[in-house]
Scaffold this active site. Structure first.
Site, PDB file in Angstrom:
ATOM      1  N   GLU A  15       0.831  -1.205   0.000  1.00 44.22           N
ATOM      2  CA  GLU A  15       0.000   0.000   0.000  1.00 44.22           C
ATOM      3  C   GLU A  15       0.864   1.253   0.000  1.00 44.22           C
ATOM      4  O   GLU A  15       1.117   1.844   1.057  1.00 44.22           O
ATOM      5  CB  GLU A  15      -0.937   0.006   1.218  1.00 44.22           C
TER       6      GLU A  15
ATOM      7  N   GLU B  13      -6.153  -7.306  -1.368  1.00 43.48           N
ATOM      8  CA  GLU B  13      -6.523  -7.233   0.051  1.00 43.48           C
ATOM      9  C   GLU B  13      -7.824  -6.467   0.182  1.00 43.48           C
ATOM     10  O   GLU B  13      -8.011  -5.431  -0.459  1.00 43.48           O
ATOM     11  CB  GLU B  13      -5.419  -6.520   0.848  1.00 43.48           C
TER      12      GLU B  13
HETATM   13  C1  IDC Z   1      -3.432  -4.071  10.195  1.00 43.66           C
HETATM   14  C2  IDC Z   1      -3.756  -5.239  11.092  1.00 43.66           C
HETATM   15  C3  IDC Z   1      -3.479  -4.869  12.522  1.00 43.66           C
HETATM   16  C4  IDC Z   1      -2.054  -4.380  12.641  1.00 43.66           C
HETATM   17  C5  IDC Z   1      -1.768  -3.266  11.652  1.00 43.66           C
HETATM   18  C6  IDC Z   1      -0.303  -2.923  11.718  1.00 43.66           C
HETATM   19  O1  IDC Z   1      -5.090  -5.640  10.894  1.00 43.66           O
HETATM   20  O2  IDC Z   1      -3.656  -5.991  13.376  1.00 43.66           O
HETATM   21  O3  IDC Z   1      -1.844  -3.889  13.952  1.00 43.66           O
HETATM   22  O4  IDC Z   1      -2.090  -3.687  10.352  1.00 43.66           O
HETATM   23  O5  IDC Z   1       0.104  -2.075  10.720  1.00 43.66           O
HETATM   24  C7  IDC Z   1      -4.295  -2.260   5.524  1.00 43.66           C
HETATM   25  C8  IDC Z   1      -2.961  -2.891   5.588  1.00 43.66           C
HETATM   26  C9  IDC Z   1      -2.902  -3.925   6.691  1.00 43.66           C
HETATM   27  C10 IDC Z   1      -3.719  -3.509   7.889  1.00 43.66           C
HETATM   28  C11 IDC Z   1      -5.174  -3.428   7.462  1.00 43.66           C
HETATM   29  C12 IDC Z   1      -6.140  -3.096   8.616  1.00 43.66           C
HETATM   30  O6  IDC Z   1      -2.541  -3.453   4.359  1.00 43.66           O
HETATM   31  O7  IDC Z   1      -1.554  -4.099   7.032  1.00 43.66           O
HETATM   32  O8  IDC Z   1      -3.596  -4.502   8.868  1.00 43.66           O
HETATM   33  N1  IDC Z   1      -5.291  -2.463   6.391  1.00 43.66           N
HETATM   34  O9  IDC Z   1      -5.823  -1.844   9.155  1.00 43.66           O
HETATM   35  N2  IDC Z   1      -4.700  -1.402   4.624  1.00 43.66           N
HETATM   36  C13 IDC Z   1      -5.942  -0.993   4.931  1.00 43.66           C
HETATM   37  C14 IDC Z   1      -6.334  -1.668   6.067  1.00 43.66           C
END
Ligand code: IDC
Length: 489
Positions: A315, A407
């Site tokens: 991302e 994702e």
């Molecule tokens: C989130 C995980 C969370 C963690 C965080 C850390 O769900 O447990 O603490 O990352 O960075 C994304 C990202 C993905 C995120 C997810 C939800 O690719 O890494 O995971 N998310 O926030 N993009 C949009 C949402």
């Protein structure tokens, strides 16, 4: 997630490495903190084509720990040149080459390995160098102590005088029968679609791991069997964070973990999507050297497989599309040199929202696509946060660009909160209609709404059925396990 103005994040390191590659420049930095190496083993492998090659060099320290190292070797042929390297600063003088460690791989504990690499050119033949030094000590593959010699007989392993084979290690035989990989085989991009071995558009539906650094316990034989046979998933996205205690802390261990999960997916006839999970910082260039090292390895290692897809940056955020494109055009050749037919997926601006989350849209990509073939673009959404305007933009883009939802969540972009069933339905119905492939965040028991399993599931032994699932997990299992109807002619 806001668009935070960012300083230029391009590390000094990358600039220094690029400058040093102006061959002939006499700016060799003294390896000030380097100590003598007391034993080393080097594995040098190449993939070559007419006039060019990629070399992957694994340096194993079999002596005392070193802090800062310089690898030395000589090309056997006068026409061989280093043209572009990664994970080290290269110098070439005549046939002699040195590769000096960079900030994150200079410390090599006793027994530790690191892998560096470069693209090169040659005019005559392209023989592999047969002798290497590390901080001046010849690498014999054996410990060469400066302290009293061992009383036991020296190791009998011969030094690596012949180049190792250029083919990747043997792989599990391709599955036969009715698995997604058995039916569809090697995929490729055709027009705006993902097509199978019969040239017919297909949609892959599957799940993403959570961060491997946190949820390794969730990826085992039982859980992956459940994904393949109870969920009937087509796809496992292997999410390897780079920061946040991920890859950068131990590149070798994380690379191995990814490769092992690729094997696990392969054994079960699922596609494996290797996700280089950059997130913070959002500028992919911050991780350019790491990406080159990582993808050179995983692409060479998995080149003989027909089920591997590469997602080169998760991302990107706070950077221009031009920067993402520049990054992609440097990483894709490293993958192609090692695995020519693997599909590569490129993240888009604004957390892979095609720019929408940063006030843009897909026109910037349509007008200025990545200069490579057999690639797709990533789009991510979280159903409770991203609705009609995001759906409209994806649909508009999908008419012009090959899109892959690598994702998404059924909840908010935080990864938590309640499932938004109406929005999730609208999204997945649209993806089904447009044959856009997807992977859901996450196949884990994280204590957050996006996780498929209830907290604690991964410490038990059961992953099948609905009793272990959260609302999101139950929703996704129902969506994913319906028949695929892949075309077979
Ligand atoms: C989130 C995980 C969370 C963690 C965080 C850390 O769900 O447990 O603490 O990352 O960075 C994304 C990202 C993905 C995120 C997810 C939800 O690719 O890494 O995971 N998310 O926030 N993009 C949009 C949402």
């Amino acid at each position: 997630m806001n668009d935070i103005p960012r300083p230029a994040r391009r590390p000094v390191l990358a600039a220094a490495a690029a400058a040093a590659l102006t061959l002939g420049a006499s700016m060799l930095l003294p390896p000030t903190s380097a100590m003598a190496a007391s034993g080393c083993a080097v594995t040098y492998t190449t993939n070559s084509w007419t006039g060019g090659f990629t070399a992957s060099v694994t340096i194993k320290n079999v002596g005392d720990a070193v802090n800062g190292w310089t690898l030395g070797f000589a090309f056997p042929d006068a026409g061989q040149r280093v043209s572009q390297g990664w994970s080290a600063t290269y110098q070439q003088s005549g046939q002699a080459v040195t590769a000096q460690s960079v900030s994150y791989n200079g410390s090599l504990a006793s027994g530790a390995s690191t892998t560096i690499g470069f693209n090169g050119t040659f005019t005559g033949s392209n023989p592999s160098p047969t002798s290497f030094t590390l901080n001046g000590t010849t690498c014999t593959g054996a410990t060469n102590p400066t302290t009293p010699p061992p009383t036991t007989a020296p190791p009998t392993t011969p030094p690596p005088t012949t180049p190792p084979p250029t083919t990747p290690p043997p792989t599990t035989p391709p599955p036969t029968g009715t698995t997604p990989v058995a039916i569809n085989g090697q995929l490729r991009v055709c027009g705006v679609n993902l097509c199978n071995q019969y040239g017919r558009p297909i949609q892959l539906r599957g799940m993403s791991t959570h961060g491997l650094q946190w949820f390794a316990q969730c990826y085992n034989d039982a859980s992956l069997d459940a994904l393949a046979t109870d969920w009937r998933a087509d796809l496992l996205r292997i999410s390897m964070y780079v920061q946040e205690d991920g890859y950068e802390t131990n590149p070798t261990a994380f690379t191995n973990r990814v490769n092992t999960l690729v094997d696990e997916a392969s054994e079960r006839g699922m596609y494996a999507l290797i996700d280089f999970h950059t997130l913070t910082p959002g500028d992919p260039m911050f991780n350019l050297d790491r990406a080159k090292t990582f993808f050179a390895n995983v692409a060479a290692r998995n080149a003989n497989k027909n089920n591997v897809i590469y997602e080169i940056t998760n991302e990107p955020n706070g950077v221009s599309w031009q920067t993402i494109k520049n990054y992609a055009e440097q990483v894709i050749p490293v993958i192609r040199a090692n695995d020519p037919d693997g599909i590569v997926i490129v993240g888009t601006r604004g957390w892979s929202s095609l720019g929408v989350s940063e006030g843009g849209n897909s026109t910037e990509v349509i007008n200025n696509p990545v200069n490579a073939s057999n690639i797709m673009y990533a789009f991510h959404f979280y159903a409770a946060s991203h609705k009609d305007n995001y759906r409209a933009e994806l649909e508009r883009a999908a008419a012009r660009l090959p899109m892959f939802v690598t994702e998404f969540g059924t909840v908010t972009y935080t990864g938590g909160g309640a499932v938004d069933t109406a929005s999730s339905n609208a999204w997945l119905d649209m993806l089904d209609r447009l044959k856009i492939s997807y992977a859901n965040w996450t196949y884990s028991d994280a204590d957050e709404g996006s996780a498929a399993f209830r907290p604690g599931t991964c410490y038990g032994g059961t992953y099948t059925g609905t009793g272990v699932l959260t609302e999101s997990g139950n929703y996704l299992r129902n969506r994913i396990r319906t028949a695929d109807n892949f075309p077979t002619s």
